[in-house]
Design a protein around this motif. Structure first.
Motif, PDB file in Angstrom:
ATOM      1  N   THR A 152       0.820  -1.214   0.000  1.00 49.19           N
ATOM      2  CA  THR A 152       0.000   0.000   0.000  1.00 49.19           C
ATOM      3  C   THR A 152       0.853   1.262   0.000  1.00 49.19           C
ATOM      4  O   THR A 152       1.938   1.311   0.575  1.00 49.19           O
ATOM      5  CB  THR A 152      -0.916   0.055   1.244  1.00 49.19           C
ATOM      6  N   SER A 153       0.318   2.300  -0.646  1.00 48.07           N
ATOM      7  CA  SER A 153       0.849   3.672  -0.561  1.00 48.07           C
ATOM      8  C   SER A 153       2.313   3.781  -0.984  1.00 48.07           C
ATOM      9  O   SER A 153       3.087   4.525  -0.396  1.00 48.07           O
ATOM     10  CB  SER A 153       0.660   4.229   0.856  1.00 48.07           C
ATOM     11  N   ASP A 176      -3.849   1.852  -3.133  1.00 46.73           N
ATOM     12  CA  ASP A 176      -3.348   3.225  -2.992  1.00 46.73           C
ATOM     13  C   ASP A 176      -1.890   3.398  -3.402  1.00 46.73           C
ATOM     14  O   ASP A 176      -1.170   4.212  -2.829  1.00 46.73           O
ATOM     15  CB  ASP A 176      -3.544   3.725  -1.549  1.00 46.73           C
TER      16      ASP A 176
END
Length: 195
Positions: A152-153, A176
């Motif tokens: 994620t991210s 994300d």
């Protein structure tokens, strides 16, 4: 020398509660930067590794690892990976690292066993992984039944895909990220969560 055979400048095995922080390792033609194996509660923080011929940070069979804030660049040898999680690791957090100009910024695989999902528990978050022109993906799984990976991210840039996974990977969550796509080497398993 052992560095000529791929060992690490820092090479630790069978250790517990270890922190490796603030080292600069450069210009190691045929060796690795850090090789950590068969250990528990290992933290690799704020190191700078550049132009290492093999893997910059190799984590092999370690339980509870934090790899955070490391700057890695120009890792491009035949076995050169920026960060590697291989051989039955459990509970690894890879966070806020940068790996640039490298053929394989991050690689992982499981342990070839088939016990329940979530066993490996890898979290890969808030990293910048940018492959060089020879690379395929910014994060590469070599399979072996890796179970429980959250990605994620991150910023994940590579010539063919930001993330390359195999159908033997299960319990995958991808969300994300800014990336150049997802490449799967076969049919994507139904339990993956990709957004």
């Amino acid at each position: 020398s052992s560095l000529f055979n791929g060992q690490g400048v820092i090479n630790l095995r069978n250790m517990a509660d270890v922190e490796i922080r603030g080292n600069t390792i450069t210009e190691i033609e045929r060796g690795s930067g850090l090789r950590l194996s068969q250990s528990e509660n290992v933290r690799v923080l704020d190191n700078h590794l550049m132009r290492v011929g093999r893997t910059a940070i190799a984590v092999l069979g370690v339980t509870k690892t934090v790899i955070r804030g490391n700057r890695i660049a120009r890792i491009s040898g035949v076995h050169g990976n920026g960060i590697t999680l291989y051989l039955n690791n459990r509970g690894a957090l890879v966070e806020a690292n940068s790996v640039t100009e490298s053929t394989r910024p991050m690689t992982f695989h499981g342990d070839k066993s088939t016990s329940g999902p979530g066993d490996h528990d890898f979290t890969i978050t808030r990293n910048v992984f940018i492959a060089d022109s020879e690379g395929t993906a910014a994060i590469t799984s070599w399979g072996s039944n890796t179970r429980g990976v959250t990605i994620t991210s991150n910023i994940l840039i590579a010539p063919k895909a930001g993330i390359r996974l195999t159908p033997s990977d299960t319990g995958i969550t991808i969300a994300d990220n800014v990336d150049t796509g997802l490449l799967v080497t076969g049919a994507r398993p139904a339990d993956w969560k990709v957004s």
